[in-house]
Design a protein around this motif. Sequence first.
Motif, PDB file in Angstrom:
ATOM      1  N   SER B  19       0.835  -1.215   0.000  1.00  0.00           N
ATOM      2  CA  SER B  19       0.000   0.000   0.000  1.00  0.00           C
ATOM      3  C   SER B  19       0.870   1.266   0.000  1.00  0.00           C
ATOM      4  CB  SER B  19      -0.930   0.000   1.209  1.00  0.00           C
ATOM      5  OG  SER B  19      -0.155  -0.008   2.389  1.00  0.00           O
ATOM      6  N   VAL B  20       2.021   1.187   0.695  1.00  0.00           N
ATOM      7  CA  VAL B  20       2.942   2.342   0.739  1.00  0.00           C
ATOM      8  C   VAL B  20       3.551   2.561  -0.649  1.00  0.00           C
ATOM      9  CG1 VAL B  20       5.113   3.197   1.721  1.00  0.00           C
ATOM     10  CG2 VAL B  20       3.448   2.066   3.193  1.00  0.00           C
ATOM     11  N   VAL B  21       3.969   1.457  -1.271  1.00  0.00           N
ATOM     12  CA  VAL B  21       4.577   1.546  -2.608  1.00  0.00           C
ATOM     13  C   VAL B  21       3.571   2.167  -3.582  1.00  0.00           C
ATOM     14  CG1 VAL B  21       5.464   0.180  -4.550  1.00  0.00           C
ATOM     15  CG2 VAL B  21       6.122  -0.396  -2.214  1.00  0.00           C
ATOM     16  N   GLU B  22       2.325   1.724  -3.451  1.00  0.00           N
ATOM     17  CA  GLU B  22       1.292   2.225  -4.358  1.00  0.00           C
ATOM     18  C   GLU B  22       1.023   3.716  -4.105  1.00  0.00           C
ATOM     19  OE1 GLU B  22      -3.324   1.241  -5.507  1.00  0.00           O
ATOM     20  OE2 GLU B  22      -2.241  -0.139  -4.195  1.00  0.00           O
ATOM     21  N   GLN B  23       0.900   4.054  -2.823  1.00  0.00           N
ATOM     22  CA  GLN B  23       0.588   5.444  -2.472  1.00  0.00           C
ATOM     23  C   GLN B  23       1.712   6.403  -2.888  1.00  0.00           C
ATOM     24  OE1 GLN B  23      -0.812   5.872   1.579  1.00  0.00           O
ATOM     25  NE2 GLN B  23      -0.489   8.087   1.466  1.00  0.00           N
ATOM     26  N   MET B  24       2.961   5.915  -2.804  1.00  0.00           N
ATOM     27  CA  MET B  24       4.093   6.773  -3.182  1.00  0.00           C
ATOM     28  C   MET B  24       4.351   6.746  -4.683  1.00  0.00           C
ATOM     29  SD  MET B  24       6.753   5.957  -0.084  1.00  0.00           S
ATOM     30  CE  MET B  24       8.049   7.005  -0.697  1.00  0.00           C
ATOM     31  N   GLY B  25       3.648   5.883  -5.380  1.00  0.00           N
ATOM     32  CA  GLY B  25       3.805   5.804  -6.835  1.00  0.00           C
ATOM     33  C   GLY B  25       5.165   5.283  -7.246  1.00  0.00           C
ATOM     34  N   LEU B  26       5.712   4.346  -6.447  1.00  0.00           N
ATOM     35  CA  LEU B  26       7.062   3.839  -6.731  1.00  0.00           C
ATOM     36  C   LEU B  26       7.037   2.701  -7.731  1.00  0.00           C
ATOM     37  CD1 LEU B  26       8.458   3.745  -3.080  1.00  0.00           C
ATOM     38  CD2 LEU B  26       9.018   5.409  -4.858  1.00  0.00           C
ATOM     39  N   ASN B  27       8.089   2.610  -8.496  1.00  0.00           N
ATOM     40  CA  ASN B  27       8.265   1.512  -9.446  1.00  0.00           C
ATOM     41  C   ASN B  27       9.623   0.861  -9.195  1.00  0.00           C
ATOM     42  OD1 ASN B  27       5.850   1.821 -11.131  1.00  0.00           O
ATOM     43  ND2 ASN B  27       6.755   3.808 -11.615  1.00  0.00           N
ATOM     44  N   LEU B  28       9.791  -0.350  -9.749  1.00  0.00           N
ATOM     45  CA  LEU B  28      11.056  -1.070  -9.588  1.00  0.00           C
ATOM     46  C   LEU B  28      12.232  -0.194 -10.044  1.00  0.00           C
ATOM     47  CD1 LEU B  28      12.172  -3.901  -8.807  1.00  0.00           C
ATOM     48  CD2 LEU B  28      12.139  -4.436 -11.247  1.00  0.00           C
ATOM     49  N   GLY B  29      13.244  -0.104  -9.231  1.00  0.00           N
ATOM     50  CA  GLY B  29      14.437   0.676  -9.588  1.00  0.00           C
ATOM     51  C   GLY B  29      14.383   2.116  -9.115  1.00  0.00           C
ATOM     52  N   ASP B  30      13.215   2.570  -8.611  1.00  0.00           N
ATOM     53  CA  ASP B  30      13.124   3.946  -8.105  1.00  0.00           C
ATOM     54  C   ASP B  30      13.977   4.093  -6.849  1.00  0.00           C
ATOM     55  OD1 ASP B  30      11.438   4.650 -10.090  1.00  0.00           O
ATOM     56  OD2 ASP B  30       9.622   4.777  -8.869  1.00  0.00           O
ATOM     57  N   ILE B  31      14.430   5.307  -6.629  1.00  0.00           N
ATOM     58  CA  ILE B  31      15.238   5.603  -5.443  1.00  0.00           C
ATOM     59  C   ILE B  31      14.322   6.262  -4.415  1.00  0.00           C
ATOM     60  CG2 ILE B  31      17.292   6.821  -4.595  1.00  0.00           C
ATOM     61  CD1 ILE B  31      18.003   4.891  -6.827  1.00  0.00           C
ATOM     62  N   VAL B  32      14.498   5.896  -3.158  1.00  0.00           N
ATOM     63  CA  VAL B  32      13.743   6.572  -2.096  1.00  0.00           C
ATOM     64  C   VAL B  32      14.715   7.277  -1.166  1.00  0.00           C
ATOM     65  CG1 VAL B  32      11.703   5.082  -2.128  1.00  0.00           C
ATOM     66  CG2 VAL B  32      13.669   4.444  -0.724  1.00  0.00           C
ATOM     67  N   GLU B  33      14.214   8.292  -0.532  1.00  0.00           N
ATOM     68  CA  GLU B  33      15.061   9.096   0.350  1.00  0.00           C
ATOM     69  C   GLU B  33      14.539   8.972   1.777  1.00  0.00           C
ATOM     70  OE1 GLU B  33      15.230  13.266  -0.811  1.00  0.00           O
ATOM     71  OE2 GLU B  33      15.435  13.806   1.286  1.00  0.00           O
ATOM     72  N   PHE B  34      15.425   8.689   2.727  1.00  0.00           N
ATOM     73  CA  PHE B  34      15.053   8.654   4.132  1.00  0.00           C
ATOM     74  C   PHE B  34      15.568   9.931   4.775  1.00  0.00           C
ATOM     75  CE2 PHE B  34      15.659   4.289   2.744  1.00  0.00           C
ATOM     76  CZ  PHE B  34      14.528   3.650   3.238  1.00  0.00           C
ATOM     77  N   SER B  35      14.734  10.599   5.525  1.00  0.00           N
ATOM     78  CA  SER B  35      15.235  11.771   6.244  1.00  0.00           C
ATOM     79  C   SER B  35      14.720  11.730   7.676  1.00  0.00           C
ATOM     80  CB  SER B  35      14.820  13.064   5.541  1.00  0.00           C
ATOM     81  OG  SER B  35      13.431  13.119   5.413  1.00  0.00           O
TER      82      SER B  35
END
Lengths: 106, 149
Positions: B19-35
């Motif tokens: 659900s998080v992946v879907e809500q953030m609109g992420l796809n395979l290979g995308d980079i995410v940022e932790f802050s």
Amino acid sequence: MKRELRSAGKFDRKLASLFEALEGREKELQARLDEVVKGLLDGSITRAPEHHPTDDTCCLPLVDHFTVVFRPNKSVPNGQDEAGRNITNFASATLFDLLNIEEERD
Amino acid sequence: MAREYARLRERNQVTLPASVVEQMGLNLGDIVEFSTNGNGGVQLHPAKIVKVGSAEARQEESAAKQDIQEGRYTLIRSVGDFRKHVEKLRKGEAPSVAEPEAEHLTESQRHDVEALVQTMLMKLLSSLVETPRGSRKRHEERATQRRQV
């Protein structure tokens, strides 16, 4: 002439993301970044396409379709290039703000 | 606020809930940022490189300008500085915030400051020299009073 760059926190995060995205091509990216930074600091790069007309930002290509957006503290319009883009001349600038990395691909 | 949980596995790996992946609109290979948010929590953002001319790009440029305005930037004076800066970024070390430039005094301002320091030093020295004399005088006065009594 002494020139300096200010790398914004936002730009830093984008740059770190780009290094992640281009895993395996880090040397290529670093070499191009060095070229841009050196050119802005030593005054060998004095012209670039206008990025946004209302805030004096310019852009320069990095690798692939990625482009670096920056803002010189002094600039003047300098005609158009062959592609019809407005060109900005910042030969007298002494401070450049590195703002963002964006993708030009449609 | 919907809450989902995940378990930390070997090599610090965590699977993001679908659900998080879907809500953030992420796809395979995308980079995410932790802050980190400063309260022990962490925020997760998609770290996409946005399209030139998009509304997101304009927002990011404004945020970068605000960073500069509020001092969240690193000053680069040479390619060497820049390489060190990139190295820190890639190690995940927080880049240093530029120290404010030292203000330079004009020649007359410098002269005024020197004169002020000199005057203050003279006052301090004279008070140090006068103190024993003053205390001796007070001691003598007290002794005279005692003799009179």
